[in-house]
Scaffold this active site. Structure first.
Site, PDB file in Angstrom:
ATOM      1  N   HIS A 155      37.513 -41.860 -25.065  1.00 22.66           N
ATOM      2  CA  HIS A 155      38.713 -41.471 -25.805  1.00 22.66           C
ATOM      3  C   HIS A 155      38.323 -41.282 -27.263  1.00 22.66           C
ATOM      4  O   HIS A 155      38.914 -41.876 -28.161  1.00 22.66           O
ATOM      5  CB  HIS A 155      39.835 -42.495 -25.621  1.00 22.66           C
ATOM      6  CG  HIS A 155      41.167 -41.871 -25.430  1.00 22.66           C
ATOM      7  ND1 HIS A 155      42.323 -42.379 -25.952  1.00 22.66           N
ATOM      8  CD2 HIS A 155      41.534 -40.742 -24.773  1.00 22.66           C
ATOM      9  CE1 HIS A 155      43.342 -41.608 -25.614  1.00 22.66           C
ATOM     10  NE2 HIS A 155      42.887 -40.606 -24.894  1.00 22.66           N
ATOM     11  N   ASN A 156      37.293 -40.468 -27.467  1.00 20.73           N
ATOM     12  CA  ASN A 156      36.654 -40.362 -28.773  1.00 20.73           C
ATOM     13  C   ASN A 156      37.504 -39.675 -29.824  1.00 20.73           C
ATOM     14  O   ASN A 156      37.744 -40.218 -30.902  1.00 20.73           O
ATOM     15  CB  ASN A 156      35.334 -39.600 -28.644  1.00 20.73           C
ATOM     16  CG  ASN A 156      34.394 -40.266 -27.646  1.00 20.73           C
ATOM     17  OD1 ASN A 156      34.549 -41.447 -27.361  1.00 20.73           O
ATOM     18  ND2 ASN A 156      33.440 -39.518 -27.124  1.00 20.73           N
ATOM     19  N   GLN A 165      49.599 -39.831 -29.171  1.00 20.18           N
ATOM     20  CA  GLN A 165      50.101 -40.598 -28.033  1.00 20.18           C
ATOM     21  C   GLN A 165      50.164 -42.054 -28.438  1.00 20.18           C
ATOM     22  O   GLN A 165      49.204 -42.582 -28.959  1.00 20.18           O
ATOM     23  CB  GLN A 165      49.157 -40.487 -26.844  1.00 20.18           C
ATOM     24  CG  GLN A 165      48.633 -39.118 -26.587  1.00 20.18           C
ATOM     25  CD  GLN A 165      47.221 -39.167 -26.039  1.00 20.18           C
ATOM     26  OE1 GLN A 165      46.736 -40.191 -25.612  1.00 20.18           O
ATOM     27  NE2 GLN A 165      46.556 -38.032 -26.061  1.00 20.18           N
ATOM     28  N   GLY A 190      32.461 -40.814 -13.330  1.00 18.94           N
ATOM     29  CA  GLY A 190      32.253 -40.932 -14.757  1.00 18.94           C
ATOM     30  C   GLY A 190      32.983 -39.846 -15.493  1.00 18.94           C
ATOM     31  O   GLY A 190      33.949 -39.268 -14.987  1.00 18.94           O
ATOM     32  N   SER A 203      32.095 -36.193 -22.342  1.00 18.13           N
ATOM     33  CA  SER A 203      32.780 -35.876 -23.594  1.00 18.13           C
ATOM     34  C   SER A 203      31.871 -34.997 -24.437  1.00 18.13           C
ATOM     35  O   SER A 203      30.829 -35.453 -24.914  1.00 18.13           O
ATOM     36  CB  SER A 203      33.128 -37.163 -24.347  1.00 18.13           C
ATOM     37  OG  SER A 203      33.612 -36.844 -25.636  1.00 18.13           O
ATOM     38  N   LYS A 262      35.114 -47.471 -13.539  1.00 16.61           N
ATOM     39  CA  LYS A 262      34.803 -46.199 -14.180  1.00 16.61           C
ATOM     40  C   LYS A 262      34.829 -46.390 -15.700  1.00 16.61           C
ATOM     41  O   LYS A 262      35.584 -47.213 -16.213  1.00 16.61           O
ATOM     42  CB  LYS A 262      35.852 -45.162 -13.772  1.00 16.61           C
ATOM     43  CG  LYS A 262      35.515 -43.745 -14.243  1.00 16.61           C
ATOM     44  CD  LYS A 262      36.551 -42.782 -13.657  1.00 16.61           C
ATOM     45  CE  LYS A 262      36.623 -41.487 -14.373  1.00 16.61           C
ATOM     46  NZ  LYS A 262      37.771 -40.682 -13.912  1.00 16.61           N
ATOM     47  N   HIS A 269      37.372 -30.299 -20.994  1.00 17.60           N
ATOM     48  CA  HIS A 269      37.762 -31.664 -20.654  1.00 17.60           C
ATOM     49  C   HIS A 269      38.143 -31.791 -19.180  1.00 17.60           C
ATOM     50  O   HIS A 269      37.766 -32.747 -18.513  1.00 17.60           O
ATOM     51  CB  HIS A 269      38.925 -32.080 -21.551  1.00 17.60           C
ATOM     52  CG  HIS A 269      39.420 -33.465 -21.287  1.00 17.60           C
ATOM     53  ND1 HIS A 269      38.805 -34.578 -21.812  1.00 17.60           N
ATOM     54  CD2 HIS A 269      40.445 -33.916 -20.540  1.00 17.60           C
ATOM     55  CE1 HIS A 269      39.444 -35.653 -21.408  1.00 17.60           C
ATOM     56  NE2 HIS A 269      40.438 -35.284 -20.628  1.00 17.60           N
ATOM     57  N   GLU A 289      51.242 -35.392 -22.881  1.00 11.40           N
ATOM     58  CA  GLU A 289      50.294 -36.442 -22.505  1.00 11.40           C
ATOM     59  C   GLU A 289      50.912 -37.825 -22.675  1.00 11.40           C
ATOM     60  O   GLU A 289      50.224 -38.786 -22.971  1.00 11.40           O
ATOM     61  CB  GLU A 289      49.018 -36.299 -23.350  1.00 11.40           C
ATOM     62  CG  GLU A 289      48.314 -34.987 -23.095  1.00 11.40           C
ATOM     63  CD  GLU A 289      46.987 -34.830 -23.831  1.00 11.40           C
ATOM     64  OE1 GLU A 289      46.628 -35.749 -24.590  1.00 11.40           O
ATOM     65  OE2 GLU A 289      46.338 -33.802 -23.636  1.00 11.40           O
ATOM     66  N   SER A 290      52.205 -37.919 -22.497  1.00 12.16           N
ATOM     67  CA  SER A 290      52.865 -39.222 -22.605  1.00 12.16           C
ATOM     68  C   SER A 290      52.189 -40.216 -21.669  1.00 12.16           C
ATOM     69  O   SER A 290      51.832 -39.879 -20.547  1.00 12.16           O
ATOM     70  CB  SER A 290      54.343 -39.105 -22.246  1.00 12.16           C
ATOM     71  OG  SER A 290      55.024 -38.444 -23.283  1.00 12.16           O
TER      72      SER A 290
END
Lengths: 737, 87
Positions: A105-106, A251, A545, A548, A101, A56, A323-324
């Protein structure tokens, strides 16, 4: 009491076993970390390397291919920031620039659709904000499983409400996107989100933590145990006996905090108080601290005990991996700290000095006097592993391409076929979804869904605007990744062009299966090559871009789905061309050539469940000329032909304003209606001779005239608009409403 | 009537923007002694016959709570109505 693993301890107990494999690191990667550090990593360092060297963050499988976007990029003096920045920035006038962009968020959106989609929107908006821009619109590109699968309802409702909930609360119009249903996305829905922002050229920001002695400020929400999936889940689960409350959590986004973050950042930019800025996204502080310091080629000293926590029991590696949402990292010169904190206080967001920029390329992080991290930031941010993974054409591809849809039995009743197709999940009206989004807030939206592209006014004086369209066709790309990617590019380009805008830049979100599968990797390599070649041919650069990977269930990958976003400039939005027929008595004409191209089409899929053959031929030289014609000609309406062919374009054009049409088809009526040949646009004009003159060597076929309350295809059928509307508009409401 | 009460709360580690908003508003009321606010929901299920806790748990699990981010508790409650009819 848990013992904190410090640099000191790491030196003292060099042989302690570490769960690197559970964190997703390979044995040789772990050895390299030890080599870089000259000792074993601490628990916090291991967490950081596992995050930054993950697919990622490091793009380790895709990097070797993505280089083409830079190498093949046409020279553009508009480009102010490109790949590698938080988002690409292009100049649109002497004083204004635009940044946009698209990002995925799959995986989070499958686990918790509402929050996954909402935080997807929040994340991309912060990327735009970090470039110095005010976000002005969002778009969403959604792919769900089979329309009638029981789990699809859960995902559709959650995702659509999440996109709407976050975007609407932020007060950003959602100006378009895509929704596609296909069983290949059942266990892997794709939730891509795009944001676009505008900035004065001289307000452009960058992420480098420059200037020794400058202060590092963490701004926005408190840090909690947010962050599910990938590395951070395992990070905590492995280090401790996974008790309930130390497990990372989904999250949850808070758009109201984000809104305050936007306003406070913009005030800080305008006051010239920011040296560098980076949003906190997927990899939280780990990514922000290492990337900002690495970008400046300097070091950084950070004190984790100063980070405001939602849960006081959090440990250093958790604070680093959290990842807040709704957080930004600012680099500020010491004399401005007070002013920055005053702006934070004014807007009611937390602002905390958590460290400073230091001499030498060392990132040193401590927690209550314990040094838990001491490493070169570049080793985290830039020197991650790079793999040239094996590629192999999928074994079934030859057979798949030989199984052409052109040979399938064709219908005799074209009326029934049209009504079935326009009601099918991928072609039906998406109003049920887009009505849940605010499309016109801020008052600058000129065109939004269901138009071909979103069009937003930037300047009330000059009426300068921008158009954006996104497209992706997983079926075409499955049949031929090189051509499929080019087809998506061509379609997005054409969708921008039909409004009268000039396409200038590209962003992409590449959704694929596992890179460890050579067949998937081959699809990826081909798609990237196709996209890079296509951009070169069209003369518009990719500005940024996202990739994923691992979108697959077991060994079955999704159809390779590159989503391509094209941005265009519209010199005067008051002259834009809408898609719908405007009034009776106009001449309907088709620009471009219809060939017998049914493979990969909606017709083959809906009527036969068939996927095979080669996707429609793409001719980018033609697309370019077509775009010029669309800008030059005097058009009343223009609508791109794509999925569903002419039948779909006619349906959408007559229903847009309830103006019917009578058309005559030449040649095979079935092919004329349902072929998906690229490079075609349905237009209406008052003066067809003028159109012919403007069209140059682009073929112009006069189809008929507008008017009446029916869609009539001479010699074939007629359908009252009420019946057509009922078929086209009822589908999604019935399924999910 | 037999009543089952289901309390649904966000799991402790999940961000609660609503609770946070209330917590941030409290100082304006002059309240300084509250350090944290969490907001959940209470659902009352009236059963026609004997209250069935297992059934209530199933309802809560499948419909009332989003168990990815929320936890729930199920309990019996002697409602005022129940008390009266029991006289």
């Amino acid at each position: 009491m848990t013992t904190i693993d410090t640099v000191e301890l790491a030196e003292k107990n060099p042989d302690e076993e570490q769960p690197y494999a559970e964190l997703g690191l390979q044995a040789d990667e772990y050895e390299r970390i030890k080599e870089i550090l000259g000792r074993r990593p601490t628990q916090s360092e291991l967490a950081m390397y596992s995050i930054m060297w993950s697919e990622h963050c490091s793009y380790k499988s895709s990097k070797v291919h993505l280089r083409q976007f830079g190498e093949k990029a046409p020279k553009s003096d508009r480009m102010l920031a490109g790949i590698g920045e938080n988002a690409g920035v292009v100049r649109v006038s002497d004083t204004l620039a635009v940044t946009f962009k698209v990002e995925s968020h799959n995986h989070p959106s499958f686990v918790e659709p509402y929050q996954g989609a909402a935080t997807g929107v929040g994340g991309i908006v912060r990327d735009i904000l970090a470039m110095g821009a005010r976000p002005i619109a969002v778009m969403d590109q959604l792919r769900f499983g089979a329309v009638d699968h029981p789990d699809t309802t859960r995902v559709v409702n959650g995702v659509v409400q999440g996109v709407g909930g976050y975007g609407n609360c932020l007060g950003l119009p959602n100006i378009g996107g895509e929704t596609v249903f296909d069983p290949c996305y059942q266990g892997n829905p794709l939730v891509n989100a795009l944001s676009v922002g505008v900035l004065p050229v001289d307000r452009l920001q960058n992420k480098a933590a420059a200037g020794v002695g400058n202060v590092v400020i963490l701004m926005g929400a408190k840090t909690g145990r947010d962050g599910i999936g990938g590395v951070s889940v395992l990070a905590s689960a492995t280090f401790e006996e996974g008790s309930e409350d130390s497990r990372p959590a989904v999250q949850v986004g808070d758009p109201f905090t984000e809104k305050l973050l936007i306003e406070s950042c913009l005030e800080l930019y305008d006051a010239g108080l920011v040296v560098g800025i980076q949003d906190l996204g997927g990899a939280g502080l780990t990514c922000a601290l290492s990337e900002t310091s690495s970008a400046a080629g300097l070091g950084m000293r950070a004190y984790l005990e100063r980070v405001p926590l939602r849960e006081p029991s959090m440990l250093p590696h958790e604070i680093l991996a959290s990842e807040s949402q709704e957080r930004m990292l600012l680099i500020v010169s010491p004399e401005n700290v007070e002013a920055v904190l005053a702006v934070c206080e004014k807007w009611g967001v937390l602002g905390t000095a958590i460290g400073e920029v230091t001499e030498g390329e060392r990132l040193v992080i401590s927690w209550n006097e314990h040094v838990v991290v001491d490493c070169p930031p570049g080793s985290l941010a830039d020197d991650g592993p790079v793999y040239a993974r094996p590629l192999r054409e999928p074994a079934d591809l030859i057979l798949l391409q030989a199984d052409r849809a052109e040979t399938l039995p064709r219908p005799s009743d074209l009326r029934a076929t049209l009504l079935t197709l326009v009601a099918s999940p991928n072609l039906c009206d998406k109003g049920w979804i887009t009505e849940q989004y605010d499309r016109y807030v801020l008052g600058n939206t000129v065109l939004a869904q269901p138009e071909d592209a979103g069009l937003v006014r930037l300047d009330e004086e000059s009426n300068l605007g921008i158009a954006i369209a996104t497209d992706g066709n997983g079926r075409y790309t499955r049949l031929n990744p090189y051509e499929g990617a080019r087809a998506s590019l061509a379609e997005a380009y054409r969708n921008v062009a039909v409004t009268g805008a000039e396409p200038i830049a590209v962003s992409d979100c590449l959704n694929f299966g596992s890179p460890e599968d050579p067949a998937v990797m081959w699809q990826f390599a081909e798609a990237v090559r196709g996209l890079a070649d296509g951009c070169q041919e069209l003369g518009i650069p990719v500005t940024g871009g996202n990739v994923s990977f691992y979108n697959q269930t077991g060994t079955v990958a999704i159809n390779p789905t590159p989503v391509v976003a094209v941005l265009g400039i519209h010199e005067d939005v008051t002259t834009r061309t809408p898609m719908g027929f405007a009034e009776a008595g106009h001449t309907i004409a088709l620009l471009g050539e219809t060939r017998e191209e049914l493979s990969g089409s909606e017709w083959a899929w809906v009527e036969h469940g068939h996927l095979g053959g080669q996707p429609p031929k793409i001719d980018l030289g033609h697309e370019k000329k077509l775009a010029d014609v669309l800008r030059a000609a005097d058009l009343v309406s223009a609508h791109d032909l794509s999925d569903g062919g002419l039948a779909q374009a006619l349906t959408e054009s007559v229903l847009r304003r309830g103006i019917g049409a009578t058309v005559t088809l030449t040649g095979d009526a079935f092919v004329a209606l349902f072929s998906e040949s690229a490079g075609r646009v349905l237009v209406t004009v008052k003066d067809v001779d003028a159109l012919r003159a403007a069209a140059g060597d682009i073929p112009v076929t006069v189809l008929g005239t507008t008017g009446g309350d029916k869609l009539t295809v001479e010699g074939q059928f007629e359908i009252p608009l009420t019946e057509l509307a009922e078929a086209h508009q009822g589908t999604l409401g019935k399924l999910y409403g | 009537m037999a009543r089952v009460v289901v309390d649904v709360m966000l799991k402790p580690e999940i961000l609660d923007p609503q609770g946070q908003a209330v917590a941030n508003a409290l100082p304006r009321l002059g309240v300084t002694e509250v350090s944290s606010v969490r907001i959940g929901k209470r659902i009352e299920l009236e059963f026609t016959g004997e209250p069935d806790l297992d059934k209530a748990r199933e309802i809560a699990d499948k419909l009332l709570a989003n168990t990815v981010i929320e936890s729930f508790e199920v309990r019996l409650e002697e409602s005022a109505d129940t008390a009266r009819t029991a006289q």
